[in-house]
Design a protein around this motif. Structure first.
Motif, mmCIF file in Angstrom:
data_model
loop_
_atom_site.group_PDB
_atom_site.id
_atom_site.type_symbol
_atom_site.label_atom_id
_atom_site.label_comp_id
_atom_site.label_asym_id
_atom_site.label_seq_id
_atom_site.Cartn_x
_atom_site.Cartn_y
_atom_site.Cartn_z
ATOM 1 N N THR A 245 20.199 2.591 -14.867
ATOM 2 C CA THR A 245 19.200 2.282 -15.895
ATOM 3 C C THR A 245 18.196 3.426 -16.021
ATOM 4 O O THR A 245 17.711 3.937 -15.009
ATOM 5 C CB THR A 245 18.448 0.982 -15.542
ATOM 6 N N PRO A 246 17.850 3.867 -17.250
ATOM 7 C CA PRO A 246 16.881 4.962 -17.401
ATOM 8 C C PRO A 246 15.486 4.542 -16.965
ATOM 9 O O PRO A 246 15.156 3.363 -16.910
ATOM 10 C CB PRO A 246 16.916 5.258 -18.903
ATOM 11 N N TYR A 247 14.681 5.562 -16.626
ATOM 12 C CA TYR A 247 13.288 5.300 -16.252
ATOM 13 C C TYR A 247 12.398 6.364 -16.879
ATOM 14 O O TYR A 247 12.630 7.561 -16.690
ATOM 15 C CB TYR A 247 13.144 5.332 -14.730
ATOM 16 N N PRO A 248 11.346 5.949 -17.623
ATOM 17 C CA PRO A 248 11.087 4.605 -18.135
ATOM 18 C C PRO A 248 12.257 4.099 -18.991
ATOM 19 O O PRO A 248 13.098 4.872 -19.410
ATOM 20 C CB PRO A 248 9.821 4.771 -18.976
ATOM 21 N N ALA A 249 12.217 2.800 -19.240
ATOM 22 C CA ALA A 249 13.392 2.149 -19.838
ATOM 23 C C ALA A 249 13.347 2.102 -21.351
ATOM 24 O O ALA A 249 14.116 1.364 -21.947
ATOM 25 C CB ALA A 249 13.529 0.730 -19.284
ATOM 26 N N ASP A 250 12.468 2.887 -21.991
ATOM 27 C CA ASP A 250 12.277 2.758 -23.432
ATOM 28 C C ASP A 250 13.053 3.820 -24.219
ATOM 29 O O ASP A 250 12.594 4.290 -25.265
ATOM 30 C CB ASP A 250 10.795 2.849 -23.798
ATOM 31 N N VAL A 251 14.214 4.209 -23.713
ATOM 32 C CA VAL A 251 15.032 5.177 -24.451
ATOM 33 C C VAL A 251 15.688 4.463 -25.615
ATOM 34 O O VAL A 251 16.517 3.550 -25.416
ATOM 35 C CB VAL A 251 16.110 5.795 -23.533
ATOM 36 N N PRO A 252 15.358 4.783 -26.848
ATOM 37 C CA PRO A 252 15.924 4.059 -28.000
ATOM 38 C C PRO A 252 17.387 4.397 -28.229
ATOM 39 O O PRO A 252 17.850 5.483 -27.890
ATOM 40 C CB PRO A 252 15.068 4.541 -29.175
ATOM 41 N N LYS A 253 18.105 3.443 -28.778
ATOM 42 C CA LYS A 253 19.504 3.649 -29.131
ATOM 43 C C LYS A 253 19.575 4.235 -30.532
ATOM 44 O O LYS A 253 18.840 3.831 -31.422
ATOM 45 C CB LYS A 253 20.251 2.299 -29.079
ATOM 46 N N LYS A 254 20.457 5.178 -30.704
ATOM 47 C CA LYS A 254 20.621 5.773 -32.027
ATOM 48 C C LYS A 254 21.218 4.748 -32.990
ATOM 49 O O LYS A 254 22.197 4.100 -32.677
ATOM 50 C CB LYS A 254 21.531 7.002 -31.937
ATOM 51 N N ARG A 255 20.584 4.604 -34.148
ATOM 52 C CA ARG A 255 21.036 3.596 -35.129
ATOM 53 C C ARG A 255 21.993 4.224 -36.133
ATOM 54 O O ARG A 255 21.931 5.405 -36.396
ATOM 55 C CB ARG A 255 19.827 3.004 -35.850
ATOM 56 N N LEU B 169 0.828 -1.210 0.000
ATOM 57 C CA LEU B 169 0.000 0.000 0.000
ATOM 58 C C LEU B 169 0.858 1.254 0.000
ATOM 59 O O LEU B 169 0.589 2.219 -0.723
ATOM 60 C CB LEU B 169 -0.934 -0.013 1.212
ATOM 61 N N ILE B 170 1.914 1.231 0.824
ATOM 62 C CA ILE B 170 2.838 2.368 0.853
ATOM 63 C C ILE B 170 3.560 2.496 -0.483
ATOM 64 O O ILE B 170 3.719 3.591 -1.031
ATOM 65 C CB ILE B 170 3.853 2.203 2.002
ATOM 66 N N ALA B 171 4.007 1.355 -1.024
ATOM 67 C CA ALA B 171 4.758 1.369 -2.279
ATOM 68 C C ALA B 171 3.903 1.845 -3.443
ATOM 69 O O ALA B 171 4.412 2.458 -4.388
ATOM 70 C CB ALA B 171 5.318 -0.019 -2.573
ATOM 71 N N GLY B 172 2.603 1.551 -3.401
ATOM 72 C CA GLY B 172 1.727 2.014 -4.468
ATOM 73 C C GLY B 172 1.725 3.528 -4.573
ATOM 74 O O GLY B 172 1.742 4.102 -5.668
ATOM 75 N N ARG B 173 1.727 4.207 -3.420
ATOM 76 C CA ARG B 173 1.775 5.673 -3.421
ATOM 77 C C ARG B 173 3.166 6.172 -3.804
ATOM 78 O O ARG B 173 3.312 7.149 -4.543
ATOM 79 C CB ARG B 173 1.391 6.202 -2.037
ATOM 80 N N LEU B 174 4.196 5.479 -3.282
ATOM 81 C CA LEU B 174 5.559 5.860 -3.612
ATOM 82 C C LEU B 174 5.821 5.696 -5.104
ATOM 83 O O LEU B 174 6.466 6.542 -5.734
ATOM 84 C CB LEU B 174 6.543 4.996 -2.805
ATOM 85 N N ASP B 175 5.296 4.614 -5.687
ATOM 86 C CA ASP B 175 5.473 4.350 -7.110
ATOM 87 C C ASP B 175 4.845 5.457 -7.942
ATOM 88 O O ASP B 175 5.428 5.922 -8.933
ATOM 89 C CB ASP B 175 4.877 2.987 -7.453
ATOM 90 N N LYS B 176 3.656 5.892 -7.576
ATOM 91 C CA LYS B 176 2.960 6.926 -8.351
ATOM 92 C C LYS B 176 3.655 8.280 -8.214
ATOM 93 O O LYS B 176 3.730 9.054 -9.156
ATOM 94 C CB LYS B 176 1.510 7.028 -7.899
ATOM 95 N N ARG B 177 4.195 8.548 -7.017
ATOM 96 C CA ARG B 177 4.798 9.855 -6.772
ATOM 97 C C ARG B 177 6.249 9.940 -7.252
ATOM 98 O O ARG B 177 6.651 10.922 -7.868
ATOM 99 C CB ARG B 177 4.723 10.181 -5.279
ATOM 100 N N LEU B 178 7.048 8.913 -6.962
ATOM 101 C CA LEU B 178 8.480 8.947 -7.249
ATOM 102 C C LEU B 178 8.891 8.028 -8.383
ATOM 103 O O LEU B 178 10.020 8.120 -8.868
ATOM 104 C CB LEU B 178 9.284 8.599 -5.988
#
Length: 464
Positions: free
Chosen positions: A454-464, A309-318
């Protein structure tokens, strides 16, 4: 309440009952992990099924190793096939039949019976449970926006712990009798006339978990929207395998996701090891019977609910990454505390403890210290898994969710046999489960170090 989605092929509206149906999957599935794998049947397998606890603990670890290898190999394949075939529910139903049948068969694991049969049944139940989770997790992104997946994931995980705790309390209070008196902690005779000297109080957890699972996955089948049906099974298999190959190749151009999956591959090994081996380690070291190991499990699950329950709020905020990092740090501290504790000492002997047994539950100071470290585990092991799930959900699109959650399952299992294998090798070599447990620190710390950049979100594309 209705959640509105835009794009990615998501349904226009998902009613509240559909979201609750999805969350109840965790409620249905968790008792298997709580009362069978961790706190009741697992410790019974180690301490009471045979007369050699060290060999039994190594065999339990070997069971987990075999399960992990099978899960690692097949999860991404099934996830990719699911993306092509569309609907997830038929797959969940198929594996539910195998899981339920295997759990019922655990009733046959009486003391002195051949150990190979419960090992086989546990392998079948474990792989079926994990494959079902792959398909259920891949449905999550269809239910809420990416901003809310962290809260949804942690809430579902907390709901799962509540379900597991209810079953665990039922077993401890009404079914688990003392081997000396034959009575439960309430002073009553166990329900159904269960005989603790025959291990029936532990063996019953298999059928109970099977019935619980069969009942509470039904709302997901009835109310949660599924993806549209896609290709027939044959073409879906061929297309799914081809798509998996493409996805694996594409990871070279998505370094953030690749790094996250690699980090999780390492730290999840340690998390799995703590969950699979923590209860059996305590049972072997302190000789805890079903009642004490069950109460220990109840304590951890109560704390785990609040942790989620605590982590759910922490996840949304941080964000999910911060939640995972904090949780891994807590697990590291707890694991070091556990392996540093023994009769008369903690923190590797820096702190001396009384060896006097005060009687009753957890009568020695070392047992009480073990429980304190266990509280940290309870706070952390739910959020580290729930927020890892939302980390990935925020990093991929709906169209690729199935195959990436398949690879996600692979990352959680690809080398998880290494943690249990290291445990088995070191335990056999040294004759001490304490040294075996110490190997888990390598995986928890290593995964944390890889995750930090690691970046967050993790969907940073690599330059081709």
């Amino acid at each position: 309440m209705e959640i509105v989605h835009i794009g990615d092929g998501a349904p226009a509206k998902v009613p509240a009952r559909g979201i609750w149906g999805w969350m109840l999957f965790d409620w249905a599935a968790q008792p298997f992990f709580t009362v069978v794998t961790t706190f009741i049947f697992g410790p019974y397998f180690v301490s009471r099924l045979t007369t050699d606890p060290v060999s039994a603990q190594a065999m339990w670890s070997n069971m987990a190793t075999i399960s992990s290898i099978i899960i690692a190999v097949l999860s991404p394949v099934l996830g990719s096939i699911a993306d092509q075939s569309g609907a997830r529910k038929p797959w969940i139903g198929f594996f539910a039949v195998i899981k339920i049948a295997s759990l019922f068969c655990l009733w046959t694991a009486a003391p002195g019976s051949p150990i190979i049969y419960p090992v086989i049944f546990m392998i079948l139940a474990s792989i079926s449970a994990e494959f079902s989770i792959v398909f259920n997790d891949s449905m999550m992104s269809r239910l809420v926006s990416k901003d809310d997946v962290g809260r949804l994931s942690n809430t579902a995980w907390g709901l799962g712990y509540l379900g597991g705790m209810i079953v665990l309390i039922t077993v401890v209070v009404l079914l688990a009798g003392s081997p000396e008196t034959g009575k439960t902690i309430l002073g009553l005779m166990p329900l159904f006339g269960l005989d603790p000297t025959l291990g029936q109080d532990a063996r019953i957890t298999g059928p109970i978990s099977a019935v619980w699972y069969a009942i509470f996955i039904l709302p997901m089948f009835f109310f949660t929207p599924d993806a549209r049906r896609g290709l027939p099974l044959g073409p879906a298999v061929r297309s799914g395998l081809a798509e998996l190959k493409t996805t694996l190749a594409d990871l070279k151009h998505r370094p953030g996701i690749a790094r996250f999956l690699f980090a999780r591959m390492i730290y999840q090994d340690g998390v799995n090891g703590v969950l699979i081996l923590g209860g059996t380690f305590a049972a072997g070291m302190f000789g805890w019977p079903t009642i004490e190991i069950g109460i220990y499990g109840i304590i951890l699950n109560v704390v785990a609910i609040f942790g989620c329950l605590i982590a759910g709020r922490l996840d949304k905020r941080l964000g999910s990454k911060t939640t995972v990092v904090v949780s891994l740090t807590m697990l590291l501290v707890a694991t070091i505390g556990i392996i540093s504790t023994g009769p008369g000492f903690t923190l590797f002997g820096l702190v001396k403890l009384s060896t006097e047994n005060a009687g009753g539950l957890f009568g020695t100071a070392a047992e009480k210290a073990y429980i304190l470290y266990g509280l940290l585990i309870g706070l952390a092991f739910g959020p580290v898994q729930a927020s890892s799930r939302s980390y990935l959900a925020r990093s991929v699109s709906l169209a690729e969710a199935g195959r990436y959650f398949g690879i996600y399952a692979l990352s959680g299992r690809a080398t998880s046999f290494m943690a249990t294998l290291f445990f088995s090798i070191v335990t056999y070599w040294t004759g001490s489960a304490r040294y075996g447990m110490a190997t888990l620190i390598i995986f928890l710390a290593g995964g944390l170090l890889v995750l930090l950049p690691t970046p967050y979100p993790a969907d940073v594309p690599k330059k081709r």
